[in-house]
Motif scaffolding. Structure first.
Motif, short mmCIF file in Angstrom:
data_model
loop_
_atom_site.label_atom_id
_atom_site.label_comp_id
_atom_site.label_asym_id
_atom_site.label_seq_id
_atom_site.Cartn_x
_atom_site.Cartn_y
_atom_site.Cartn_z
N ALA A 265 0.83 -1.21 0.00
CA ALA A 265 0.00 0.00 0.00
C ALA A 265 0.87 1.25 0.00
CB ALA A 265 -0.94 -0.01 1.21
N VAL A 266 1.93 1.23 0.76
CA VAL A 266 2.85 2.37 0.82
C VAL A 266 3.53 2.56 -0.54
CG1 VAL A 266 5.07 3.06 1.83
CG2 VAL A 266 3.22 2.32 3.31
N GLU A 267 3.94 1.47 -1.17
CA GLU A 267 4.57 1.56 -2.49
C GLU A 267 3.57 2.14 -3.50
OE1 GLU A 267 7.77 0.93 -3.32
OE2 GLU A 267 8.21 0.42 -1.23
N GLN A 268 2.30 1.73 -3.41
CA GLN A 268 1.27 2.25 -4.30
C GLN A 268 1.05 3.73 -4.06
OE1 GLN A 268 -0.43 0.71 -6.93
NE2 GLN A 268 -0.92 2.87 -7.28
N ARG A 269 1.08 4.14 -2.80
CA ARG A 269 0.93 5.56 -2.47
C ARG A 269 2.08 6.36 -3.08
NH1 ARG A 269 -1.68 10.12 -2.21
NH2 ARG A 269 -0.81 11.57 -0.70
N ALA A 270 3.30 5.85 -2.99
CA ALA A 270 4.45 6.53 -3.58
C ALA A 270 4.26 6.69 -5.09
CB ALA A 270 5.73 5.77 -3.27
N ALA A 271 3.81 5.64 -5.75
CA ALA A 271 3.58 5.69 -7.20
C ALA A 271 2.48 6.70 -7.54
CB ALA A 271 3.21 4.30 -7.72
N ASP A 272 1.43 6.74 -6.72
CA ASP A 272 0.34 7.69 -6.95
C ASP A 272 0.82 9.14 -6.84
OD1 ASP A 272 -1.34 5.52 -7.27
OD2 ASP A 272 -2.34 5.76 -5.33
N VAL A 273 1.63 9.42 -5.83
CA VAL A 273 2.15 10.78 -5.64
C VAL A 273 3.06 11.15 -6.80
CG1 VAL A 273 3.56 12.28 -4.16
CG2 VAL A 273 1.90 10.73 -3.12
N GLN A 274 3.91 10.23 -7.22
CA GLN A 274 4.80 10.49 -8.35
C GLN A 274 3.99 10.81 -9.61
OE1 GLN A 274 7.53 7.19 -8.68
NE2 GLN A 274 8.01 7.33 -6.51
N LYS A 275 2.99 10.00 -9.88
CA LYS A 275 2.15 10.21 -11.07
C LYS A 275 1.45 11.57 -11.01
CE LYS A 275 -1.51 7.98 -13.70
NZ LYS A 275 -0.98 7.50 -14.95
N GLN A 276 0.99 11.93 -9.83
CA GLN A 276 0.29 13.20 -9.64
C GLN A 276 1.19 14.39 -9.97
OE1 GLN A 276 -1.17 13.52 -5.65
NE2 GLN A 276 -2.14 15.50 -5.99
N PHE A 277 2.49 14.30 -9.64
CA PHE A 277 3.39 15.43 -9.81
C PHE A 277 4.30 15.30 -11.03
CE2 PHE A 277 2.05 16.13 -5.51
CZ PHE A 277 2.06 17.51 -5.39
N GLU A 278 4.15 14.24 -11.78
CA GLU A 278 5.03 13.95 -12.92
C GLU A 278 5.12 15.11 -13.92
OE1 GLU A 278 5.91 9.99 -15.46
OE2 GLU A 278 3.82 10.49 -15.10
N SER A 279 4.00 15.68 -14.26
CA SER A 279 4.00 16.77 -15.24
C SER A 279 3.50 18.08 -14.63
CB SER A 279 3.14 16.40 -16.45
OG SER A 279 1.84 16.10 -16.03
N TYR A 280 3.53 18.14 -13.31
CA TYR A 280 2.97 19.29 -12.60
C TYR A 280 4.07 20.17 -12.03
CZ TYR A 280 0.09 21.70 -9.04
OH TYR A 280 -0.53 22.62 -8.25
N LEU A 281 4.81 19.64 -11.08
CA LEU A 281 5.91 20.40 -10.46
C LEU A 281 7.16 19.51 -10.45
CD1 LEU A 281 4.01 21.94 -7.41
CD2 LEU A 281 4.81 23.16 -9.44
N PRO A 282 8.10 19.76 -11.34
CA PRO A 282 9.28 18.88 -11.48
C PRO A 282 10.08 18.68 -10.19
CG PRO A 282 9.18 20.44 -13.30
CD PRO A 282 8.11 20.84 -12.33
N ASP A 283 10.25 19.75 -9.40
CA ASP A 283 11.03 19.59 -8.16
C ASP A 283 10.31 18.67 -7.18
OD1 ASP A 283 9.05 21.62 -7.75
OD2 ASP A 283 10.16 22.36 -6.01
N GLN A 284 8.99 18.76 -7.12
CA GLN A 284 8.22 17.90 -6.22
C GLN A 284 8.15 16.46 -6.76
OE1 GLN A 284 7.20 18.86 -3.08
NE2 GLN A 284 8.53 20.55 -3.70
N TYR A 285 8.16 16.32 -8.07
CA TYR A 285 8.21 14.99 -8.67
C TYR A 285 9.52 14.30 -8.27
CZ TYR A 285 8.62 11.38 -12.26
OH TYR A 285 8.81 10.19 -12.91
N GLU A 286 10.62 15.02 -8.34
CA GLU A 286 11.92 14.46 -7.93
C GLU A 286 11.90 14.08 -6.45
OE1 GLU A 286 14.60 13.50 -9.75
OE2 GLU A 286 13.26 13.97 -11.43
N ASN A 287 11.31 14.93 -5.64
CA ASN A 287 11.19 14.66 -4.21
C ASN A 287 10.38 13.37 -3.99
OD1 ASN A 287 11.68 15.36 -1.46
ND2 ASN A 287 9.62 16.18 -1.30
N ALA A 288 9.29 13.22 -4.72
CA ALA A 288 8.43 12.04 -4.58
C ALA A 288 9.15 10.77 -5.05
CB ALA A 288 7.14 12.24 -5.37
N LYS A 289 10.00 10.89 -6.05
CA LYS A 289 10.74 9.72 -6.53
C LYS A 289 11.77 9.24 -5.51
CE LYS A 289 12.54 10.77 -10.45
NZ LYS A 289 13.06 10.92 -11.81
#
Length: 163
Positions: A106-130
């Motif tokens: 579930a935690v891994e899925q949450r991480a993937a969801d956050v990454q997908k959400q920020f993938e094309s939105y805020l690059p610095d936050q996408y990197e943080n999520a990765k």
């Protein structure tokens, strides 16, 4: 003469084998803590500046983590109030060790969801999520998205002592 020597050698080998297979039982000891998940999360977010955050309730845990809160004995999850930051800290304590894998997935899925959400939105936050981190101590699972995730994992691990 041969019988006592054989018996002595046999006894020595048996005791050597038994002591070699044992580490005094220290590896089987479960790490323990006197802190609740809420206290752990509080200490973690207090050490490192965070954006304004909110505590998730049971329905939000179901929706955001795809996880049934009934599997958890206790938990604390802090997420950003506004959808412009990815900083998130969660400590989840499972009721039954057999559910640890479910919680970790579930935690891994949450991480993937956050990454997908920020993938094309805020690059610095996408990197943080990765660069999210997880840790496990006994029946506790830590999930962190933060610039200081490594230090937070170290602090989380320090909450536990082998008993």
């Amino acid at each position: 003469m041969k019988k006592p020597m054989f018996l002595l050698l046999f006894t020595f080998l048996v005791s050597l084998t038994l002591s070699a297979c044992s580490d005094g039982g220290s590896s089987n000891k479960i790490p323990e803590t006197s802190l609740t998940p809420q206290e752990m999360v509080g200490k973690l977010v207090q050490q490192y500046e965070q954006p304004p955050q909110a505590e998730l309730d049971a329905d939000e845990v179901k929706n955001l983590y795809h996880l049934d809160p009934a599997l958890l004995e206790a938990y604390s999850i802090k997420t950003p109030l506004m959808n412009v930051k990815t900083n998130e800290v969660a400590v989840l304590k499972v009721k039954d060790a057999k559910d640890l894998e479910t919680v970790k997935k579930a935690v891994e899925q949450r991480a993937a969801d956050v990454q997908k959400q920020f993938e094309s939105y805020l690059p610095d936050q996408y990197e943080n999520a990765k660069n999210y981190k997880t840790a496990e101590q006994g029946s506790y699972v830590l999930f962190v998205i933060d610039e200081h995730a490594d230090e937070m994992v170290t602090a989380f691990n320090a909450f536990f002592e082998k008993k």
